[in-house]
Design a protein around this motif. Structure first.
Motif, short mmCIF file in Angstrom:
data_model
loop_
_atom_site.label_atom_id
_atom_site.label_comp_id
_atom_site.label_asym_id
_atom_site.label_seq_id
_atom_site.Cartn_x
_atom_site.Cartn_y
_atom_site.Cartn_z
N VAL A 161 5.55 40.84 41.58
CA VAL A 161 6.73 40.40 40.84
C VAL A 161 6.88 41.29 39.61
O VAL A 161 6.04 41.25 38.70
CB VAL A 161 6.60 38.92 40.44
CG1 VAL A 161 7.85 38.46 39.71
CG2 VAL A 161 6.33 38.05 41.66
N LYS A 162 7.95 42.08 39.57
CA LYS A 162 8.18 43.01 38.47
C LYS A 162 9.32 42.50 37.59
O LYS A 162 9.89 41.43 37.83
CB LYS A 162 8.46 44.40 39.02
CG LYS A 162 7.38 44.88 40.01
CD LYS A 162 7.53 46.31 40.39
CE LYS A 162 6.92 47.22 39.36
NZ LYS A 162 6.88 48.63 39.79
N ASP A 163 9.65 43.28 36.56
CA ASP A 163 10.61 42.81 35.57
C ASP A 163 11.96 42.45 36.16
O ASP A 163 12.57 41.44 35.79
CB ASP A 163 10.76 43.85 34.45
CG ASP A 163 11.09 45.24 34.96
OD1 ASP A 163 11.13 45.44 36.21
OD2 ASP A 163 11.31 46.14 34.13
N MET A 215 -0.54 42.70 35.81
CA MET A 215 -0.41 44.10 35.45
C MET A 215 0.13 44.21 34.02
O MET A 215 1.21 43.70 33.71
CB MET A 215 0.54 44.83 36.39
CG MET A 215 0.76 46.29 36.01
SD MET A 215 2.21 47.01 36.82
CE MET A 215 1.62 47.13 38.50
N LEU A 216 -0.62 44.88 33.18
CA LEU A 216 -0.19 45.15 31.81
C LEU A 216 0.55 46.48 31.83
O LEU A 216 -0.06 47.54 31.91
CB LEU A 216 -1.40 45.20 30.88
CG LEU A 216 -2.41 44.04 31.01
CD1 LEU A 216 -3.55 44.22 30.01
CD2 LEU A 216 -1.71 42.70 30.81
N ASP A 217 1.86 46.41 31.75
CA ASP A 217 2.68 47.60 31.94
C ASP A 217 3.04 48.24 30.61
O ASP A 217 3.69 47.63 29.75
CB ASP A 217 3.97 47.22 32.69
CG ASP A 217 4.79 48.44 33.06
OD1 ASP A 217 4.21 49.42 33.56
OD2 ASP A 217 6.01 48.41 32.85
N ASN A 218 2.61 49.48 30.45
CA ASN A 218 2.91 50.26 29.24
C ASN A 218 2.45 49.57 27.96
O ASN A 218 3.13 49.60 26.93
CB ASN A 218 4.41 50.57 29.16
CG ASN A 218 4.83 51.67 30.12
OD1 ASN A 218 4.33 52.80 30.05
ND2 ASN A 218 5.72 51.36 31.04
N ALA A 220 13.89 38.85 36.08
CA ALA A 220 15.24 38.70 35.55
C ALA A 220 16.14 37.99 36.55
O ALA A 220 16.94 37.11 36.18
CB ALA A 220 15.82 40.06 35.20
N ALA A 221 16.01 38.35 37.82
CA ALA A 221 16.83 37.72 38.85
C ALA A 221 16.46 36.25 39.00
O ALA A 221 17.34 35.38 39.19
CB ALA A 221 16.64 38.45 40.17
N GLU A 276 3.83 41.72 36.96
CA GLU A 276 3.93 42.74 35.92
C GLU A 276 4.42 42.09 34.63
O GLU A 276 5.46 41.42 34.64
CB GLU A 276 4.89 43.83 36.36
CG GLU A 276 5.16 44.90 35.31
CD GLU A 276 6.28 45.82 35.73
OE1 GLU A 276 5.99 46.80 36.43
OE2 GLU A 276 7.44 45.56 35.36
N VAL A 277 3.69 42.27 33.55
CA VAL A 277 4.12 41.75 32.25
C VAL A 277 4.27 42.92 31.29
O VAL A 277 3.56 43.92 31.39
CB VAL A 277 3.14 40.70 31.69
CG1 VAL A 277 3.01 39.52 32.63
CG2 VAL A 277 1.76 41.31 31.43
N ASP A 278 5.22 42.77 30.37
CA ASP A 278 5.41 43.85 29.38
C ASP A 278 5.17 43.38 27.96
O ASP A 278 5.48 44.08 27.00
CB ASP A 278 6.80 44.46 29.51
CG ASP A 278 7.92 43.42 29.44
OD1 ASP A 278 7.69 42.33 28.86
OD2 ASP A 278 9.02 43.71 29.95
N SER A 279 4.59 42.18 27.81
CA SER A 279 4.23 41.69 26.48
C SER A 279 3.08 40.70 26.60
O SER A 279 2.89 40.06 27.65
CB SER A 279 5.42 41.01 25.80
OG SER A 279 5.72 39.77 26.43
N LEU A 280 2.34 40.54 25.53
CA LEU A 280 1.23 39.57 25.51
C LEU A 280 1.74 38.15 25.72
O LEU A 280 1.04 37.31 26.30
CB LEU A 280 0.48 39.68 24.19
CG LEU A 280 -0.32 40.96 23.96
CD1 LEU A 280 -0.82 41.04 22.52
CD2 LEU A 280 -1.50 41.04 24.93
N ALA A 281 2.95 37.87 25.27
CA ALA A 281 3.50 36.52 25.36
C ALA A 281 3.70 36.08 26.81
O ALA A 281 3.74 34.86 27.09
CB ALA A 281 4.83 36.46 24.62
N GLN A 282 3.83 37.01 27.73
CA GLN A 282 4.04 36.65 29.13
C GLN A 282 2.75 36.31 29.86
O GLN A 282 2.79 35.71 30.93
CB GLN A 282 4.74 37.80 29.86
CG GLN A 282 6.18 38.02 29.46
CD GLN A 282 6.80 39.17 30.24
OE1 GLN A 282 6.31 40.29 30.20
NE2 GLN A 282 7.87 38.89 30.96
#
Length: 288
Positions: free
Chosen positions: A171-173, A225-228, A177-178, A206-212
């Motif tokens: 499950v990615k960003d 997955m810690l992305d970028n 969103a969808a 995939e998460v892009d922040s610690l909050a997720q």
């Protein structure tokens, strides 16, 4: 795993592409009964991958050609080493040469690049006494060559991520969103996914922040997955997850960054650069 069926199918296509109606150069310059031999020689150091593909290119072109392998895939070679010898009808050898080299140079380039990343992670983790993560590939592969490229990653000491979209849930960003538009938050969405898949199928988020991260854990993600993430946030993410899911680091993973990221405690580091922009290893076919 790369099978002979896959090798033969792809090599036959490559030979047909390169020589659709015959090799007019060899047919006009080389006698039909001429026999000879040549050696596969390394022009630079690297890791061997694709020796069976190399052999198949010649034998599928002319089954009278024989291949003597000096080394198997995964061998770390030095400049000037002979990796294999090819012998048989000269016309067949010269016709298949480019296809054989194209596969082997590309695959050995991937294996060599992978070995560099694996070695960098190993040396850093050994020095600091930390757990060593797997170095894995991605789906950023050339269409039609994924099996070959992922096999080459294994030859370099790396590991394979999923082979395709049918292998696991990721499950990615954009998926998130969808799903949000459909009224589902991350935990609810992950639980809904779990109810629809086999017990043998894993879920990665995939998460892009610690909050997720807490949301992914609430939903029961198997891998996060810690992305970028920055180095500091990667370390914090490992602490937050605390062994409740596998931790994968991804995004802009260069050879220079790998030692530091490897020592953060992550379980997996995925590296698109193993395949999407790799440089072919310089191998040559030298005539005896």
């Amino acid at each position: 795993m790369l099978t002979m069926h896959e090798i033969n199918r792809s090599v036959e296509q490559a030979l047909a592409e390169d020589c659709p109606t015959g090799d007019i150069t060899v047919e006009s310059t080389i006698p039909a009964d001429a026999m000879g031999s040549a050696r596969l020689v390394a022009r630079e150091p690297g890791v061997l991958s694709g020796i069976e593909v190399f052999a198949a290119a010649f034998t599928l072109q002319d089954n009278r050609i024989t291949i003597s392998k000096a080394h198997d895939d995964g061998y770390r070679f030095s400049t000037g080493e002979c990796l294999a010898t090819v012998a048989g009808p000269v016309r067949g050898i010269l016709t298949a040469e480019r296809v054989a080299l194209n596969f082997t140079q590309h695959m050995s380039g991937i294996a060599t690049q992978t070995q560099r990343f694996v070695d960098a992670a190993h040396e850093a983790c050994t020095k600091h006494g930390t757990k060593e993560p797997w170095i894995v590939d991605t789906r950023k592969t050339l269409p039609g060559l994924r099996q070959f490229e992922k096999y080459a990653v294994l030859c370099g000491g790396g590991h394979n991520h999923r082979f395709g979209l049918s292998d696991a849930v990721m499950v990615k960003d954009n998926h998130l969103a969808a799903m949000k538009e459909a009224g589902l938050d991350m935990p609810a969405a992950l639980r809904a996914i779990r109810s629809k898949i086999s017990h043998t199928t894993t879920i990665e988020v995939e998460v892009d922040s610690l909050a997720q991260i807490p949301l992914a854990l609430q939903g029961g993600a198997d891998t996060i997955m810690l992305d970028n993430f920055s180095l500091e946030d990667t370390q914090r993410g490992v602490e937050l997850i605390a062994g409740r899911a596998r931790v994968e680091a991804s995004g802009n993973m260069t050879l220079e960054r790998i030692p530091d990221v490897a020592c953060t405690g992550v379980d997996i580091i995925s590296v698109g650069a193993l395949t999407h922009s790799v440089k072919a290893i310089d191998l040559g076919l030298d005539w005896d």
